[in-house]
Write a protein that holds these residues in place. Structure first.
Motif, PDB file in Angstrom:
ATOM      1  N   GLN A  17       0.840  -1.216   0.000  1.00  0.00           N
ATOM      2  CA  GLN A  17       0.000   0.000   0.000  1.00  0.00           C
ATOM      3  C   GLN A  17       0.869   1.257   0.000  1.00  0.00           C
ATOM      4  N   LEU A  46     -10.250  -0.030   4.028  1.00  0.00           N
ATOM      5  CA  LEU A  46      -9.495   1.093   4.603  1.00  0.00           C
ATOM      6  C   LEU A  46      -9.698   2.354   3.770  1.00  0.00           C
ATOM      7  N   LYS A  55     -10.852  12.086   3.732  1.00  0.00           N
ATOM      8  CA  LYS A  55      -9.387  12.173   3.768  1.00  0.00           C
ATOM      9  C   LYS A  55      -8.752  11.694   2.470  1.00  0.00           C
ATOM     10  N   SER A 116      12.073  -8.255  11.653  1.00  0.00           N
ATOM     11  CA  SER A 116      12.104  -7.556  12.936  1.00  0.00           C
ATOM     12  C   SER A 116      13.291  -8.013  13.762  1.00  0.00           C
ATOM     13  N   HIS A 137      13.402  -2.643   8.539  1.00  0.00           N
ATOM     14  CA  HIS A 137      12.372  -3.019   9.515  1.00  0.00           C
ATOM     15  C   HIS A 137      11.304  -1.938   9.547  1.00  0.00           C
ATOM     16  N   TYR A 140       4.355  -1.642  12.331  1.00  0.00           N
ATOM     17  CA  TYR A 140       2.947  -1.857  12.028  1.00  0.00           C
ATOM     18  C   TYR A 140       2.070  -0.767  12.652  1.00  0.00           C
ATOM     19  N   PRO A 143       1.907   1.847   6.629  1.00  0.00           N
ATOM     20  CA  PRO A 143       1.621   3.136   5.983  1.00  0.00           C
ATOM     21  C   PRO A 143       1.544   4.305   6.974  1.00  0.00           C
ATOM     22  N   MET A 145       3.297   4.343  10.319  1.00  0.00           N
ATOM     23  CA  MET A 145       4.473   4.529  11.170  1.00  0.00           C
ATOM     24  C   MET A 145       5.622   5.139  10.360  1.00  0.00           C
ATOM     25  N   MET A 222      -0.905   3.412  22.712  1.00  0.00           N
ATOM     26  CA  MET A 222      -1.570   2.162  23.107  1.00  0.00           C
ATOM     27  C   MET A 222      -0.777   1.607  24.285  1.00  0.00           C
ATOM     28  N   LEU A 227      -1.023  -3.187  22.583  1.00  0.00           N
ATOM     29  CA  LEU A 227      -0.065  -3.199  21.476  1.00  0.00           C
ATOM     30  C   LEU A 227       0.314  -4.636  21.099  1.00  0.00           C
ATOM     31  N   PHE A 230      -2.342  -6.009  19.163  1.00  0.00           N
ATOM     32  CA  PHE A 230      -2.376  -5.321  17.865  1.00  0.00           C
ATOM     33  C   PHE A 230      -1.374  -5.948  16.880  1.00  0.00           C
TER      34      PHE A 230
HETATM   35  N1  3HC Z   1      -3.175   0.049   7.925  1.00  0.00           N
HETATM   36  C1  3HC Z   1      -3.113   1.242   7.322  1.00  0.00           C
HETATM   37  N2  3HC Z   1      -3.516   2.383   7.887  1.00  0.00           N
HETATM   38  C2  3HC Z   1      -4.033   2.299   9.117  1.00  0.00           C
HETATM   39  C3  3HC Z   1      -4.132   1.086   9.821  1.00  0.00           C
HETATM   40  C4  3HC Z   1      -3.679  -0.080   9.165  1.00  0.00           C
HETATM   41  N3  3HC Z   1      -3.712  -1.283   9.751  1.00  0.00           N
HETATM   42  N4  3HC Z   1      -4.692   1.319  11.031  1.00  0.00           N
HETATM   43  C5  3HC Z   1      -4.930   2.635  11.100  1.00  0.00           C
HETATM   44  N5  3HC Z   1      -4.531   3.236   9.940  1.00  0.00           N
HETATM   45  C6  3HC Z   1      -4.620   4.659   9.618  1.00  0.00           C
HETATM   46  C7  3HC Z   1      -6.041   5.108   9.579  1.00  0.00           C
HETATM   47  O1  3HC Z   1      -6.591   4.948   8.290  1.00  0.00           O
HETATM   48  C8  3HC Z   1      -5.915   6.576   9.941  1.00  0.00           C
HETATM   49  O2  3HC Z   1      -5.550   7.313   8.789  1.00  0.00           O
HETATM   50  P1  3HC Z   1      -6.268   8.720   8.490  1.00  0.00           P
HETATM   51  O3  3HC Z   1      -5.825   9.621   9.616  1.00  0.00           O
HETATM   52  O4  3HC Z   1      -5.741   9.115   7.154  1.00  0.00           O
HETATM   53  O5  3HC Z   1      -7.736   8.420   8.503  1.00  0.00           O
HETATM   54  C9  3HC Z   1      -4.722   6.622  10.895  1.00  0.00           C
HETATM   55  O6  3HC Z   1      -4.014   5.373  10.710  1.00  0.00           O
HETATM   56  C10 3HC Z   1      -5.140   6.720  12.348  1.00  0.00           C
HETATM   57  O7  3HC Z   1      -6.037   5.667  12.601  1.00  0.00           O
HETATM   58  P2  3HC Z   1      -7.282   5.792  13.576  1.00  0.00           P
HETATM   59  O8  3HC Z   1      -7.784   7.207  13.570  1.00  0.00           O
HETATM   60  O9  3HC Z   1      -8.235   4.711  13.264  1.00  0.00           O
HETATM   61  O10 3HC Z   1      -6.697   5.387  15.011  1.00  0.00           O
HETATM   62  P3  3HC Z   1      -5.699   6.083  15.993  1.00  0.00           P
HETATM   63  O11 3HC Z   1      -5.616   7.551  15.853  1.00  0.00           O
HETATM   64  O12 3HC Z   1      -6.062   5.493  17.284  1.00  0.00           O
HETATM   65  O13 3HC Z   1      -4.245   5.514  15.550  1.00  0.00           O
HETATM   66  C11 3HC Z   1      -2.523   3.917  15.460  1.00  0.00           C
HETATM   67  C12 3HC Z   1      -4.027   4.167  15.340  1.00  0.00           C
HETATM   68  C13 3HC Z   1      -1.763   4.746  14.428  1.00  0.00           C
HETATM   69  C14 3HC Z   1      -2.290   2.444  15.184  1.00  0.00           C
HETATM   70  C15 3HC Z   1      -2.048   4.340  16.908  1.00  0.00           C
HETATM   71  O14 3HC Z   1      -2.837   3.723  17.887  1.00  0.00           O
HETATM   72  C16 3HC Z   1      -0.599   3.974  17.206  1.00  0.00           C
HETATM   73  O15 3HC Z   1       0.326   4.678  16.800  1.00  0.00           O
HETATM   74  N6  3HC Z   1      -0.385   2.828  17.928  1.00  0.00           N
HETATM   75  C17 3HC Z   1       0.956   2.334  18.213  1.00  0.00           C
HETATM   76  C18 3HC Z   1       1.499   1.594  17.016  1.00  0.00           C
HETATM   77  C19 3HC Z   1       2.861   1.027  17.266  1.00  0.00           C
HETATM   78  O16 3HC Z   1       3.487   1.190  18.310  1.00  0.00           O
HETATM   79  N7  3HC Z   1       3.362   0.284  16.261  1.00  0.00           N
HETATM   80  C20 3HC Z   1       4.626  -0.383  16.352  1.00  0.00           C
HETATM   81  C21 3HC Z   1       4.368  -1.790  16.732  1.00  0.00           C
HETATM   82  S1  3HC Z   1       5.844  -2.692  17.014  1.00  0.00           S
HETATM   83  C22 3HC Z   1       6.257  -3.216  15.504  1.00  0.00           C
HETATM   84  O17 3HC Z   1       5.605  -3.012  14.505  1.00  0.00           O
HETATM   85  C23 3HC Z   1       7.511  -4.006  15.427  1.00  0.00           C
HETATM   86  C24 3HC Z   1       7.245  -5.400  14.918  1.00  0.00           C
HETATM   87  O18 3HC Z   1       8.491  -5.981  14.576  1.00  0.00           O
HETATM   88  C25 3HC Z   1       6.520  -6.265  15.928  1.00  0.00           C
END
Ligand code: 3HC
Length: 278
Positions: A17, A46, A55, A116, A137, A140, A143, A145, A222, A227, A230
């Protein structure tokens, strides 16, 4: 520049994406057509939500979707200039993918692995062009982060590193150079914290209390339990086990509660049950 992404799971879908949103034609390759169908459906949902929220326009969404093609055959990577592998974190599986890509890709094609914590040098050694392999890396949801860690293997050239960095930056991401040791930078710090949260739940704290404490006390978007649900309990356990095995240090001992949850099929959001019910 033509991109191929291997893997239609959570990370492969998000990276596909992101590439399309940044204007690149991209082919997603996965041997499981069903995974690609799920990925397509999720992306449409999405985009529909973004259109409803004003948006994204329907025209822009259609343009992005038109840049993505899907294939179940590795031969679809033959004309790619850059491939990002994003299959599950299993070293043997990733090595097999790299060896297949080595057989079909152009000689000057860059080979990126989204991992990772696995060894880039080991993945690179599965090809006849280890100098063209580099680790990236993504986090998640990819798109959303902003960070991508870049990990050089033992023989990755400066030229490949610079090309990969400039490509990642063209996706609107910021890169950091991470060492080729388990967990790189973020997961080495983040995942033991999530693991510690699981120990606290095992000792009787409620996931709600643990999450509220960290959200309100440290401004995390979160809490650690939320998390873990998630990203997937299985993904988090595998990362923690990678730290434990990689450093041979008991301070990285995976929490037994996480092992029980994975055995029970409680994998977090994707299975409907983790620390919370979905
Ligand atoms: N895919 C694509 N876009 C997504 C998505 C997904 N799965 N989930 C949410 N989005 C987009 C939404 O479309 C929205 O975009 P917009 O502003 O253009 O409408 C934007 O993200 C914000 O989403 P929401 O308004 O629905 O929700 P929040 O404001 O609550 O944000 C979040 C959601 C960005 C996921 C936020 O809760 C967050 O930053 N959480 C922490 C994420 C994190 O720490 N990630 C790292 C995980 S560790 C990792 O990845 C390492 C691995 O190796 C395990």
């Amino acid at each position: 520049m033509k991109i191929a992404v291997v893997g239609a799971g959570l990370m492969g879908s998000g990276i596909t994406q992101q590439c399309a949103q940044s204007g690149y034609p991209v082919v997603n390759i996965d041997t499981f057509a069903a995974a690609q169908e799920k990925s397509k459906t999720n992306l449409k949902l999405l985009f529909d939500k973004k259109i409803a929220k004003g948006k994204l326009t329907a025209e822009d969404a259609a343009e992005v979707l038109a840049r993505i093609s899907y294939s179940t055959d590795y031969a679809a990577a033959a004309d790619a200039d850059l491939v990002i592998e994003a299959v599950p974190e299993k070293i043997e599986l990733k090595k097999e993918v790299f060896s297949k890509l080595d057989g079909v890709c152009k000689p000057d094609c860059l080979l990126l692995s989204n991992t990772s914590g696995l060894s880039i040098s080991e993945l690179a050694a599965a090809t006849k062009r280890p100098q063209q392999v580099i680790g990236t890396h993504f986090f998640y949801p990819a798109p959303v982060m902003k960070l991508v860690e870049l990990i050089r293997g033992l023989v990755t050239t400066d030229e490949v590193y610079l090309k990969a960095k400039s490509f990642i930056e063209s996706l609107g991401k910021t890169t950091v150079d991470a060492p080729e040791y388990p967990g790189f930078i973020v997961n080495r710090i983040l995942v033991p914290m999530q693991n510690e949260a699981a120990f606290m739940v095992m000792e009787g704290c409620s996931p709600e209390d643990v999450d509220n404490a960290m959200k309100l006390g440290t401004n995390m978007p979160m809490g650690p339990c939320e998390l873990t649900d998630f990203v997937g309990i299985d993904v988090m356990l595998a990362t923690m086990t990678g730290l434990y095995n990689g450093f041979h240090d008991s301070k990285y001992r995976p929490c037994p509660l996480l092992e029980r949850m994975v055995k029970a099929g409680h994998l977090g959001r994707k299975s409907g049950q983790g620390f919370y019910k979905y």
